[in-house]
Design a protein around this motif. Structure first.
Motif, PDB file in Angstrom:
ATOM      1  N   MET A   1       0.839  -1.203   0.000  1.00 43.85           N
ATOM      2  CA  MET A   1       0.000   0.000   0.000  1.00 43.85           C
ATOM      3  C   MET A   1       0.875   1.255   0.000  1.00 43.85           C
ATOM      4  O   MET A   1       1.876   1.315   0.697  1.00 43.85           O
ATOM      5  CB  MET A   1      -0.891  -0.010   1.236  1.00 43.85           C
ATOM      6  N   MET A   2       0.477   2.225  -0.791  1.00 45.04           N
ATOM      7  CA  MET A   2       1.256   3.457  -0.844  1.00 45.04           C
ATOM      8  C   MET A   2       0.792   4.394   0.263  1.00 45.04           C
ATOM      9  O   MET A   2      -0.387   4.708   0.371  1.00 45.04           O
ATOM     10  CB  MET A   2       1.065   4.116  -2.199  1.00 45.04           C
ATOM     11  N   THR A   3       1.720   4.814   1.100  1.00 49.09           N
ATOM     12  CA  THR A   3       1.370   5.778   2.131  1.00 49.09           C
ATOM     13  C   THR A   3       2.252   7.009   1.992  1.00 49.09           C
ATOM     14  O   THR A   3       3.337   6.943   1.424  1.00 49.09           O
ATOM     15  CB  THR A   3       1.576   5.194   3.543  1.00 49.09           C
ATOM     16  N   GLU A   4       1.766   8.107   2.544  1.00 50.28           N
ATOM     17  CA  GLU A   4       2.543   9.347   2.480  1.00 50.28           C
ATOM     18  C   GLU A   4       3.548   9.365   3.615  1.00 50.28           C
ATOM     19  O   GLU A   4       3.170   9.379   4.781  1.00 50.28           O
ATOM     20  CB  GLU A   4       1.599  10.544   2.606  1.00 50.28           C
ATOM     21  N   VAL A   5       4.815   9.339   3.284  1.00 48.05           N
ATOM     22  CA  VAL A   5       5.865   9.391   4.302  1.00 48.05           C
ATOM     23  C   VAL A   5       6.130  10.844   4.697  1.00 48.05           C
ATOM     24  O   VAL A   5       6.227  11.183   5.868  1.00 48.05           O
ATOM     25  CB  VAL A   5       7.151   8.716   3.784  1.00 48.05           C
ATOM     26  N   VAL A   6       6.209  11.702   3.669  1.00 50.11           N
ATOM     27  CA  VAL A   6       6.357  13.142   3.910  1.00 50.11           C
ATOM     28  C   VAL A   6       5.130  13.826   3.319  1.00 50.11           C
ATOM     29  O   VAL A   6       4.758  13.538   2.175  1.00 50.11           O
ATOM     30  CB  VAL A   6       7.626  13.703   3.224  1.00 50.11           C
ATOM     31  N   ALA A   7       4.492  14.679   4.086  1.00 49.11           N
ATOM     32  CA  ALA A   7       3.360  15.444   3.563  1.00 49.11           C
ATOM     33  C   ALA A   7       3.550  16.917   3.936  1.00 49.11           C
ATOM     34  O   ALA A   7       3.563  17.267   5.116  1.00 49.11           O
ATOM     35  CB  ALA A   7       2.052  14.912   4.140  1.00 49.11           C
ATOM     36  N   ILE A   8       3.764  17.743   2.925  1.00 50.46           N
ATOM     37  CA  ILE A   8       3.979  19.179   3.146  1.00 50.46           C
ATOM     38  C   ILE A   8       2.800  19.923   2.546  1.00 50.46           C
ATOM     39  O   ILE A   8       2.449  19.710   1.388  1.00 50.46           O
ATOM     40  CB  ILE A   8       5.291  19.660   2.479  1.00 50.46           C
ATOM     41  N   ASN A   9       2.205  20.776   3.366  1.00 51.30           N
ATOM     42  CA  ASN A   9       0.968  21.429   2.983  1.00 51.30           C
ATOM     43  C   ASN A   9       1.070  22.943   3.124  1.00 51.30           C
ATOM     44  O   ASN A   9       1.090  23.453   4.239  1.00 51.30           O
ATOM     45  CB  ASN A   9      -0.145  20.906   3.906  1.00 51.30           C
ATOM     46  N   HIS A  10       1.154  23.639   1.993  1.00 50.41           N
ATOM     47  CA  HIS A  10       1.204  25.108   1.991  1.00 50.41           C
ATOM     48  C   HIS A  10       2.212  25.654   3.002  1.00 50.41           C
ATOM     49  O   HIS A  10       1.913  26.595   3.743  1.00 50.41           O
ATOM     50  CB  HIS A  10      -0.189  25.696   2.256  1.00 50.41           C
ATOM     51  N   LEU A  11       3.380  25.040   3.020  1.00 48.79           N
ATOM     52  CA  LEU A  11       4.409  25.448   3.981  1.00 48.79           C
ATOM     53  C   LEU A  11       4.964  26.832   3.628  1.00 48.79           C
ATOM     54  O   LEU A  11       5.215  27.129   2.463  1.00 48.79           O
ATOM     55  CB  LEU A  11       5.540  24.415   3.958  1.00 48.79           C
ATOM     56  N   GLN A  12       5.138  27.645   4.674  1.00 52.83           N
ATOM     57  CA  GLN A  12       5.732  28.970   4.490  1.00 52.83           C
ATOM     58  C   GLN A  12       6.843  29.168   5.506  1.00 52.83           C
ATOM     59  O   GLN A  12       6.765  28.659   6.624  1.00 52.83           O
ATOM     60  CB  GLN A  12       4.684  30.065   4.732  1.00 52.83           C
TER      61      GLN A  12
END
Ligand SMILES: Nc1ncnc2c1ncn2[C@@H]1O[C@H](COP(=O)(O)OP(=O)(O)OP(=O)(O)O)[C@@H](O)[C@H]1O
Ligand SMILES: [Mg+2]
Length: 302
Positions: free
Chosen positions: A1-12
């Protein structure tokens, strides 16, 4: 199963008034080698330092293994290996001692694999770090990282000081991590390295992600170069809206760029003119990169 290891969301990230990161959104999936490319000062290292919990974000969010990079940094670091582009080492310790120290800090031990890596990278681990060249310091950090059993490997221009043979060793080791199902985030200016190893690429410019996807998908969005000789004159081809940079060599031979999605249609037209020779070249990563670099990701012009 593919999982998100790194998730960056609208980083500032702001440094005073300067917005180093304006809007960074990307994910690295498990088992994936993700290439992070962009011009000098685009924000690659700042993004990576924020992921490592060294810098605190000014806005947006970022998680690694589903944990917040700032509040859960300690837990995250137990499963993460990192190599920066400029490695600082303790001058009075030997390379071998520093490798063991790095491993110990990650709760690991010197193993047979560590010895194998020291051989592969041709490091004299008995020398004091103060005597090492930039490339040798780089090797110390790489050996420690590759002999760690991490889930995520973060490399920030890790091969900037390595010669081509060592670059090859580096690539082989990254491909071995990939086969073992590990995740890798690799920031690099060496496009051949990115092209060979990365499943997906994110292009960053002036603090924003301007494109993410597979290299194939990015090529699809771009233009191929065609060189053709036909029996009938080629002049009408130059008038097509999907043909650009038309350069004629006489009436029957020309070189031009074609929007990749229309390549089939153009070739059909050329067939009607009687193809003598035809050569079609997809854009290289260098072509794509230079285009994004110059134009900030707009798809018009070339
Ligand atoms: N601590 C800091 N204080 C102020 N400005 C900073 C700081 N760190 C980075 N910057 C600025 O943020 C921007 C992004 O820098 P960053 O080091 O992330 O770029 P990069 O993409 O890694 O570039 P390179 O390819 O040269 O390594 C640059 O304009 C840099 O000058
Ligand atoms: Mg950098």
């Amino acid at each position: 199963m593919m999982t998100e290891v790194v998730a960056i969301n609208h980083l500032q990230k702001r440094f005073g008034k300067f917005e180093a990161l304006k809007d960074i959104t990307l994910t690295v999936n498990s088992g994936e080698v993700f290439g992070f490319i962009g011009p000098n000062g685009a924000g690659k290292s700042t993004t990576i330092r924020t992921l490592l919990g060294i810098l605190k974000a000014s806005g947006g969010s970022a998680t690694i293994f589903g944990q917040d990079v700032w509040t859960d940094a300690v837990a995250i670091h137990k499963r993460l290996a990192y190599v920066p582009g400029d490695v600082y080492l303790w001058p009075n310790l030997t390379g071998g001692e520093v490798i063991d120290l790095f491993l110990k800090m990650n709760g690991e031990r010197h193993s047979a694999h560590t010895d194998e890596l020291i051989k592969l990278f041709e490091l004299d681990a008995t020398k004091k770090c103060r005597t090492y060249s930039k490339g040798n310091r780089q090797k110390v950090a790489l050996i420690a990282a590759f002999s760690s059993d991490a889930a995520l490997y973060v490399f920030d221009e890790p091969t900037s000081g390595l010669d081509p043979l060592m670059e090859e060793v580096f690539q082989t080791q990254v491909l071995a991590l990939k086969r073992a199902g590990k995740s890798v985030l690799l920031s690099s200016h060496i496009l051949s390295e990115v092209e060979r190893m990365c499943d997906r690429i994110g292009i960053i410019r002036e603090g924003r992600i301007i494109e993410t996807g597979t290299l194939d998908a990015m090529r699809q969005l771009s233009r191929s170069t065609v060189r053709v000789t036909t029996t009938a004159p080629l002049a009408d081809i130059a008038k097509r809206p999907d043909v650009h940079q038309f350069k004629a060599e006489g009436d029957h031979t020309a070189t031009f760029a074609v929007d990749s999605e229309n390549l089939g249609a153009v070739i059909t037209t050329l067939t009607g003119l009687g193809i003598v020779t035809l050569q079609s070249t997809p854009p290289t990563l260098e072509d794509l990169f230079l285009r994004y670099y110059n134009q900030g990701g707009e798809h018009d012009g070339q």
